[in-house]
Design an enzyme around this catalytic site. Structure first.
Site, PDB file in Angstrom:
ATOM      1  N   LEU A  22      32.160  48.382  27.845  1.00 41.07           N
ATOM      2  CA  LEU A  22      32.135  49.064  29.130  1.00 41.07           C
ATOM      3  C   LEU A  22      33.183  50.164  29.222  1.00 41.07           C
ATOM      4  O   LEU A  22      33.116  51.008  30.111  1.00 41.07           O
ATOM      5  CB  LEU A  22      32.350  48.055  30.264  1.00 41.07           C
ATOM      6  CG  LEU A  22      31.253  46.995  30.434  1.00 41.07           C
ATOM      7  CD1 LEU A  22      31.646  46.010  31.522  1.00 41.07           C
ATOM      8  CD2 LEU A  22      29.922  47.639  30.746  1.00 41.07           C
ATOM      9  N   GLY A  26      42.978  50.410  30.814  1.00 38.67           N
ATOM     10  CA  GLY A  26      44.431  50.322  30.816  1.00 38.67           C
ATOM     11  C   GLY A  26      44.947  49.623  29.583  1.00 38.67           C
ATOM     12  O   GLY A  26      45.008  50.197  28.488  1.00 38.67           O
ATOM     13  N   MET A  27      45.312  48.348  29.727  1.00 38.61           N
ATOM     14  CA  MET A  27      45.867  47.594  28.605  1.00 38.61           C
ATOM     15  C   MET A  27      44.805  46.935  27.754  1.00 38.61           C
ATOM     16  O   MET A  27      45.122  46.348  26.725  1.00 38.61           O
ATOM     17  CB  MET A  27      46.823  46.520  29.141  1.00 38.61           C
ATOM     18  CG  MET A  27      48.074  47.082  29.787  1.00 38.61           C
ATOM     19  SD  MET A  27      49.018  45.805  30.639  1.00 38.61           S
ATOM     20  CE  MET A  27      47.990  45.535  32.078  1.00 38.61           C
ATOM     21  N   VAL A  30      37.201  46.648  27.622  1.00 42.77           N
ATOM     22  CA  VAL A  30      36.346  45.799  28.444  1.00 42.77           C
ATOM     23  C   VAL A  30      34.940  45.769  27.866  1.00 42.77           C
ATOM     24  O   VAL A  30      34.380  46.817  27.514  1.00 42.77           O
ATOM     25  CB  VAL A  30      36.298  46.296  29.900  1.00 42.77           C
ATOM     26  CG1 VAL A  30      35.558  45.304  30.789  1.00 42.77           C
ATOM     27  CG2 VAL A  30      37.716  46.533  30.430  1.00 42.77           C
ATOM     28  N   VAL A 100      31.218  42.397  38.045  1.00 38.69           N
ATOM     29  CA  VAL A 100      30.912  42.809  39.408  1.00 38.69           C
ATOM     30  C   VAL A 100      29.918  43.955  39.375  1.00 38.69           C
ATOM     31  O   VAL A 100      30.187  45.018  38.804  1.00 38.69           O
ATOM     32  CB  VAL A 100      32.188  43.242  40.161  1.00 38.69           C
ATOM     33  CG1 VAL A 100      31.837  43.728  41.560  1.00 38.69           C
ATOM     34  CG2 VAL A 100      33.172  42.087  40.224  1.00 38.69           C
ATOM     35  N   ASP A 143      49.906  46.915  38.960  1.00 39.74           N
ATOM     36  CA  ASP A 143      49.035  47.983  38.452  1.00 39.74           C
ATOM     37  C   ASP A 143      47.909  48.269  39.449  1.00 39.74           C
ATOM     38  O   ASP A 143      46.731  48.300  39.098  1.00 39.74           O
ATOM     39  CB  ASP A 143      48.456  47.593  37.093  1.00 39.74           C
ATOM     40  CG  ASP A 143      47.875  48.800  36.336  1.00 39.74           C
ATOM     41  OD1 ASP A 143      48.199  49.946  36.716  1.00 39.74           O
ATOM     42  OD2 ASP A 143      47.102  48.599  35.382  1.00 39.74           O
ATOM     43  N   PRO A 146      42.860  52.897  41.705  1.00 37.32           N
ATOM     44  CA  PRO A 146      41.431  52.871  42.048  1.00 37.32           C
ATOM     45  C   PRO A 146      40.558  52.206  40.992  1.00 37.32           C
ATOM     46  O   PRO A 146      39.536  51.603  41.321  1.00 37.32           O
ATOM     47  CB  PRO A 146      41.088  54.354  42.200  1.00 37.32           C
ATOM     48  CG  PRO A 146      42.378  54.999  42.588  1.00 37.32           C
ATOM     49  CD  PRO A 146      43.430  54.242  41.838  1.00 37.32           C
ATOM     50  N   ASN A 148      41.152  49.544  39.374  1.00 36.61           N
ATOM     51  CA  ASN A 148      41.227  48.088  39.502  1.00 36.61           C
ATOM     52  C   ASN A 148      40.707  47.579  40.842  1.00 36.61           C
ATOM     53  O   ASN A 148      40.807  46.389  41.132  1.00 36.61           O
ATOM     54  CB  ASN A 148      42.675  47.604  39.316  1.00 36.61           C
ATOM     55  CG  ASN A 148      43.063  47.541  37.851  1.00 36.61           C
ATOM     56  OD1 ASN A 148      42.202  47.427  36.981  1.00 36.61           O
ATOM     57  ND2 ASN A 148      44.347  47.632  37.571  1.00 36.61           N
ATOM     58  N   ASP A 160      42.192  42.325  37.624  1.00 36.07           N
ATOM     59  CA  ASP A 160      43.354  42.297  36.717  1.00 36.07           C
ATOM     60  C   ASP A 160      44.636  41.880  37.417  1.00 36.07           C
ATOM     61  O   ASP A 160      45.719  42.371  37.113  1.00 36.07           O
ATOM     62  CB  ASP A 160      43.556  43.648  36.038  1.00 36.07           C
ATOM     63  CG  ASP A 160      42.535  43.891  34.942  1.00 36.07           C
ATOM     64  OD1 ASP A 160      42.591  44.951  34.312  1.00 36.07           O
ATOM     65  OD2 ASP A 160      41.678  43.014  34.708  1.00 36.07           O
TER      66      ASP A 160
END
Length: 992
Positions: A22, A26-27, A30, A100, A143, A146, A148, A160
């Site tokens: 996906l 960030g870290m 996905v 989601v 963190d 937008p 997240n 997260d």
């Protein structure tokens, strides 16, 4: 592609099927994956190699467990976590969250750039509610951005949560050494950018302020050509004027955002709750005479603007850092019924309605809590006046520090409401007094005026808020409000059908009156009638528009209706913990415990304690006394049975005793109580009455109150034999013949049980009889109580009866497998497994997994079989066992087998929990009627388990229960009774 998908798929093949990447988050990278165990889509996130190499995987997984405990409607939960091999000796952590549907706030901003002011504030308020809850649990997000914030059906969900914290703690100095930064520069507070280890909730407030700024302006407050430039601007430059780029932003809102973005943490809002209160006040219409001070109201239905409609009420009763807005005596108030002047029925009704409306309006303002109105009215004396001392005592009963009381007097066409707020310490001076006048049919205006006067006198800091019943109940329809209040009065006296009708009228008058929807569903639930799907789906979508207590209660009902029994029980428990003075909150919790708790391992004592709390709060509630009677009968507590029957006699005119398809409950209760006492004369007389009772559910056909379910199988046989002589209904006659068969089996007389069942089959009056006869014979053979030939002789008729019904054919296949296991025939068991898989259409259904466990045990893998069966039963119990409903002996057979295997392999604790299912006499599950036949044998196994655990007296109790129930064993099982009798003697206390 960031990873080798084939390698990842192979590494996770036993748990997840990865479908596609996906993107970078960030870290972590996905992936969209399918959870094979639960057949659901999930977001699987694997820490990027640079972070994976820097953190300690074990410590990361240990720290992330803190996140797994967070449960909030606006926090995306953590489902799973683990590690993957990424080269020799190198492990990469991963974690799993729900997938989601929808988009992220980042996607929305890319598409629209700026959001409407009201919507931007609503999103910020929802996120603030999630942050306030997490901060109370000691977790800071670190963190907020937008990306997240996920928008699911326009409801924000924060993802997260705590991951940055877990990475920070697990990585320690290695993150600093490698130059890896946690957080996103555009939303990073100055102290976070500086690496301050003591950063707290104010860091998240700052980041949320940045996000809200961006939603309104179209860009974050600080941007730059490099990370260093952005961080430097955060640390040194003032916040750019928001109204310069968007003049429609209210000045008060701009001031709130500027404060959230203060450079020094001490200059910001101290908590997310305080930030939310300021946001709500900043967007309120300036035409109101008074604004609410920051942080003075955290109740969902009243502090936040109507667009909030979320679960922010989790912060409802948290202490305000700047101190309460009212005196301690006014922090918990009981609103008592207002007394009419003279015998005035209309004013009496108004006096009770004001308890509901004034309670709803005051609750949450300035940290005020109000005792549940239903509970107050349940305890209040009907139509009687109270002395001041009596009123104080009534308020103290709920722990309240003060009470509102007063009187209603007619003045021409109007009515005058005189009232006072009095401390429960009768020596103290009144906290407030007032008098308001209005039309008697304008309860909203009377309520608003009275609340305004009260608040004006007890408010300690700043200006008191301007209360509004429209805001508190969220309806402006006068007809809807009137119908709703009628329903509230009827609900208070457990008139479920009438209450449902009244709430239905409220919904018709105002189709957006969501609190009326919630009450309607609750009342229908207790009428044993599920609400229409249109109502349920609408309420599910808008449940966050409800006050938090009603939201949780509604979710408990909706989850149970959707066969999510474990989650339903958890929601109901939360209601009882957070709102301990709500009798209808306790009622649904205790009811869930009594029906679903035993299958989930909860002992009967928990349900009994729950119902004791119910009747303590509402002594006139028939369902509470009814359930307590049933539970006391199971516990053989004669004194409590008689106490409860006395209360039911007092309330015998109640609708639950004369309607709803229950038959004559008092007749049945008296019969069971007399049998418990050994009163043979009363038993004989009452059994004659029960045998002739015309009510459809007086004894058979799924009744929860027959003697068979309470271990009085001998009496059940006598009653049913009498009924066969006097009844004429084919259905009733068939039901009694079935009860006779099961009662003989419950006593150990399996041969007599088969004879009785064969008689039922011969009548042709019951289409289920042939299958039940085969099932009875198979289970008897499995228990070594019958010869396998008895089952074989009945299989043909069972097959014929099941031929046109795939679910019944699957039932026969499962019974075939159990019969094969009883004969230690592996080939026959394999054939049954194959046939069952064909009928069920899946290798993962509950019946197939059940036979898999028996196959493992037959192959000598006892521990593996125990784990397979126990896992199956816990999973099926958690979802109401929808996949196993057609196999009527499944619960007893599977749990007895699993308990025996677990006990043999040393897991006596889990074995004992599996067998608590017999602690509930009225489990709402299709298989319990047949499974309850084996209750005596369950008691025997429980005795063995408790003896192994060293609980001698408890073991003796179970052994005695078995001997009492299993009083006519076939010869092949007499040794079981002798075993139990020997154990009773062996475990007797010395000197006895």
């Amino acid at each position: 592609m960031s990873e080798n998908l084939d390698r990842l798929r192979a590494a996770l093949a036993d748990r997840y099927a990865i479908e596609r990447e996906l993107g970078q988050g960030g870290m972590a990278t996905v992936y969209l994956a399918r959870d094979l165990k639960h057949d659901r889509l999930v977001a699987l996130k694997i820490l990027r190699p640079e972070f994976g190499a820097a953190v300690g995987p074990e410590r990361f997984l240990r720290e992330i467990r803190v996140t797994a405990k967070l449960q909030h409607p606006h926090i995306l939960p953590l489902l799973d976590s683990g590690t993957l091999e990424d080269g020799p000796g190198l492990l990469r952590p991963y974690y799993v969250m729900p997938y989601v549907e929808g988009e992220s706030l980042r996607d929305r901003l890319v598409r629209e750039r700026q959001l409407p002011v009201e919507e931007a504030v609503r999103i910020a308020l929802d996120v603030a509610a999630a942050l306030a809850y997490a901060h109370s649990q000691g977790v800071v997000h670190r963190d907020i951005k937008p990306d997240n914030i996920l928008l699911s059906d326009k409801q924000p969900v924060l993802a997260d949560f705590g991951i940055a914290r877990a990475v920070s703690v697990a990585g320690g100095e290695r993150l600093t050494e490698t130059g890896l930064a946690l957080g996103t520069p555009q939303y990073m507070s100055p102290e976070q950018a500086a690496g301050d280890p003591s950063m707290n909730a104010r860091t998240d407030v700052y980041a949320l302020g940045c996000v809200l700024y961006e939603m309104l302006a179209g860009d974050p407050p600080f941007t730059g050509s490099s990370v260093q430039a952005v961080i430097a601007r955060h640390m040194a430059e003032p916040v750019p004027r928001l109204r310069t780029v968007r003049v429609t932003v209210p000045e008060r809102l701009e001031r709130v955002i500027t404060r959230a973005l203060a450079k020094a943490p001490a200059d910001r809002f101290a908590t997310a709750e305080e930030f939310a209160g300021a946001l709500s006040a900043s967007t309120r219409s300036p035409s109101r005479p008074h604004g609410r001070p920051i942080g003075t109201r955290s109740r969902t239905a009243a502090i936040l603007i109507a667009a909030l409609a979320t679960g922010a009420a989790v912060v409802r009763f948290w202490p305000h850092p700047s101190g309460p807005s009212v005196s301690p005596s006014a922090s918990l108030i009981a609103v008592l019924p207002f007394n009419p002047s003279g015998a005035d029925t209309a004013l009496s009704r108004l006096g009770r309605d004001l308890v509901f409306t004034l309670s709803a309006e005051l609750d949450g303002l300035g940290g005020i809590r109000v005792v549940d109105a239903h509970t107050v009215l349940a305890q209040a004396r009907q139509g009687g006046l109270y002395s001041l001392a009596e009123e104080a005592a009534l308020a103290r009963r709920f722990g309240a520090g003060s009470s509102v009381h007063g009187s209603l007097v007619r003045e021409g066409a109007n009515v005058r409401l005189d009232f006072a707020l009095l401390p429960t310490d009768t020596t103290a001076a009144p906290l407030a007094r007032g008098s308001v006048t209005g039309a008697p049919d304008s309860i909203a205006a009377l309520t608003d005026s009275a609340a305004r006067v009260l608040l004006g006198e007890i408010w300690a800091r700043g200006s008191a808020p301007t209360p509004s019943l429209d805001v508190a109940l969220k309806t402006r329809s006068v007809p809807a409000l009137r119908a709703f209040l009628t329903g509230e009065g009827e609900m208070a006296s457990a008139q479920w059908d009438s209450a449902a009708t009244s709430y239905g009228r409220a919904i018709q008058a105002d189709p957006t009156f969501w609190l009326a929807y919630a009450r309607y569903v609750y009342a229908r639930n207790w009428s044993l009638e599920e609400a229409p799907d249109t109502v349920l789906s609408a309420l599910a979508r808008h449940r966050f528009d409800l006050p938090d207590r009603e939201r949780l209660t509604t979710e408990a009902i909706l989850l149970r209706a959707k066969d999510s029994t474990a989650l339903s029980l958890d929601r109901a428990r939360e209601v009882s913990e957070r709102y301990p003075d709500s009798w209808f909150g306790w009622l649904i919790y205790a009811d869930n415990l009594s029906h679903d708790g035993p299958l989930l391992g909860h002992p009967r004592a928990e349900a009994r304690a729950g119902f004791e709390r119910v009747v303590e709060l509402n002594p006139n509630l028939i369902p509470g006394w009814e359930h307590l009677t049933l539970l006391a009968l199971l516990d053989h507590d004669t004194l409590l049975v008689r106490r409860n029957l006395g209360e039911l006699e007092r309330l015998r005119a109640g609708p639950m005793l004369t309607a709803g398809g229950y038959g004559n409950l008092l007749l049945q209760f008296r019969f069971l109580e007399a049998r418990e006492r050994g009163d043979t004369t009363s038993v004989r007389v009452l059994s004659d009455s029960i045998a002739r009772d015309p009510a459809p559910a007086a004894v058979p056909d799924g009744s929860f109150y027959d003697a068979f379910r309470y271990g009085f199988s001998d009496e059940q046989i006598r009653v049913s034999e009498k009924a066969l002589k006097v009844l004429t209904s084919p259905a009733r006659l068939a039901a009694h013949r079935r009860l006779i068969a099961f009662s003989w089996a419950a006593r150990g007389a399996w041969d007599s049980a088969l004879v009785a069942m064969d008689r039922l089959v011969a009548t042709g009056a019951d289409s289920e009889a042939a299958l039940q006869s085969y099932g009875l014979a198979v289970v008897g053979a499995w228990l070594d109580a019958l010869e396998p030939s008895e089952a074989a002789a009945r299989r043909g008729l069972a097959l014929a009866a099941a031929r046109s019904d795939s679910s019944r054919s699957a039932e026969v296949a499962w019974l075939d497998g159990l019969a094969a296991y009883a004969q230690r025939d592996r080939q026959a068991l394999e054939r049954a497994q194959a046939e069952l898989r064909e009928w069920e259409g899946s290798a993962s259904t509950a019946p197939v997994r059940s036979l898999n466990a028996f196959a493992q045990a037959l192959g000598g893998s006892t521990r593996e079989a125990a784990e397979t069966m126990a896992r199956l039963e816990w999973q099926e119990a958690a979802v109401g066992a929808p996949g196993f409903a057609s196999h009527p002996y499944a619960i007893a057979v599977d749990r007895l087998a699993a308990a025996g295997w677990l006990s043999a392999t040393g897991d006596a604790d889990q074995a004992a929990r599996l067998l608590t299912w017999v602690d509930g006499p009225f489990l709402l599950h299709p298989s319990t009627f047949c499974s309850i036949t084996l209750t005596g044998l369950v008691d025997l196994e429980r005795g063995r388990i408790e003896e192994r655990r060293g609980h001698a007296e408890l073991a003796r109790t179970y052994y005695r229960e078995f001997v009492g129930r299993y009083d006519r064993p076939v010869p092949s099982q007499r040794h079981l009774v002798e075993e139990a009798k020997a154990a009773i003697a062996r475990l007797a206390p010395r000197g006895n």
